[in-house]
Design an enzyme around this catalytic site. Structure first.
Site, mmCIF file in Angstrom:
data_model
loop_
_atom_site.group_PDB
_atom_site.id
_atom_site.type_symbol
_atom_site.label_atom_id
_atom_site.label_comp_id
_atom_site.label_asym_id
_atom_site.label_seq_id
_atom_site.Cartn_x
_atom_site.Cartn_y
_atom_site.Cartn_z
ATOM 1 N N LYS A 49 55.315 40.727 43.131
ATOM 2 C CA LYS A 49 55.018 41.319 44.442
ATOM 3 C C LYS A 49 54.711 40.242 45.469
ATOM 4 O O LYS A 49 55.091 40.365 46.638
ATOM 5 C CB LYS A 49 53.850 42.298 44.322
ATOM 6 C CG LYS A 49 54.231 43.563 43.567
ATOM 7 C CD LYS A 49 53.029 44.467 43.364
ATOM 8 C CE LYS A 49 53.439 45.715 42.597
ATOM 9 N NZ LYS A 49 52.299 46.627 42.385
ATOM 10 N N HIS A 92 39.330 43.413 34.271
ATOM 11 C CA HIS A 92 39.481 44.777 33.765
ATOM 12 C C HIS A 92 38.114 45.416 33.634
ATOM 13 O O HIS A 92 37.102 44.749 33.391
ATOM 14 C CB HIS A 92 40.239 44.817 32.439
ATOM 15 C CG HIS A 92 39.813 43.801 31.434
ATOM 16 N ND1 HIS A 92 38.682 43.918 30.675
ATOM 17 C CD2 HIS A 92 40.376 42.635 31.074
ATOM 18 C CE1 HIS A 92 38.565 42.867 29.886
ATOM 19 N NE2 HIS A 92 39.576 42.059 30.115
#
Length: 118
Positions: free
Chosen positions: A54, A102
């Protein structure tokens, strides 16, 4: 250039459960697979590669494949990219930075790429 990706850990671990070694080998090289000790790490590495693509503005595809981007770790455990020479040259990548995290059911990765004049 900046790229960010977030994935649900269970979705990525589900891909590994469904497709096994075939999934791992499509996305990661042997050195990366050796670093993956948990579903959280698996999802974080996946998110990192998506975030990288991206940042390039290409997404994963013909211009930037999963295996063009390798994730390694410093002696202190910080992740970083080893980028194929083809990709470095094609996009004039001078430097990169990677952060993976995470929590709960999600893994997230942020990437910064320093691109020279093209």
């Amino acid at each position: 250039m900046v790229g960010i990706d977030i994935v649900q850990i269970s979705r990525i671990s589900g891909l590994r459960e469904k497709f096994g070694e075939k999934f791992l080998r499509r996305v990661f090289c042997d050195d990366e697979i050796a670093l993956i000790k948990s579903d959280e790490t698996l999802a974080g590495f996946f998110a990192a590669k998506e975030a990288f693509s991206k940042a390039l503005g290409t997404g994963i595809g013909s211009e930037c494949g999963f295996l063009d981007i390798k994730i390694a770790k410093t002696p202190k455990g910080a992740p970083f990219f080893e980028i194929s020479s083809n990709l470095k040259t094609k996009f004039n990548i001078k430097n990169s930075a990677l952060s993976i995290s995470h929590d709960g059911n999600f893994a997230i990765a942020a990437v910064i790429l320093e691109i020279g004049d093209i």
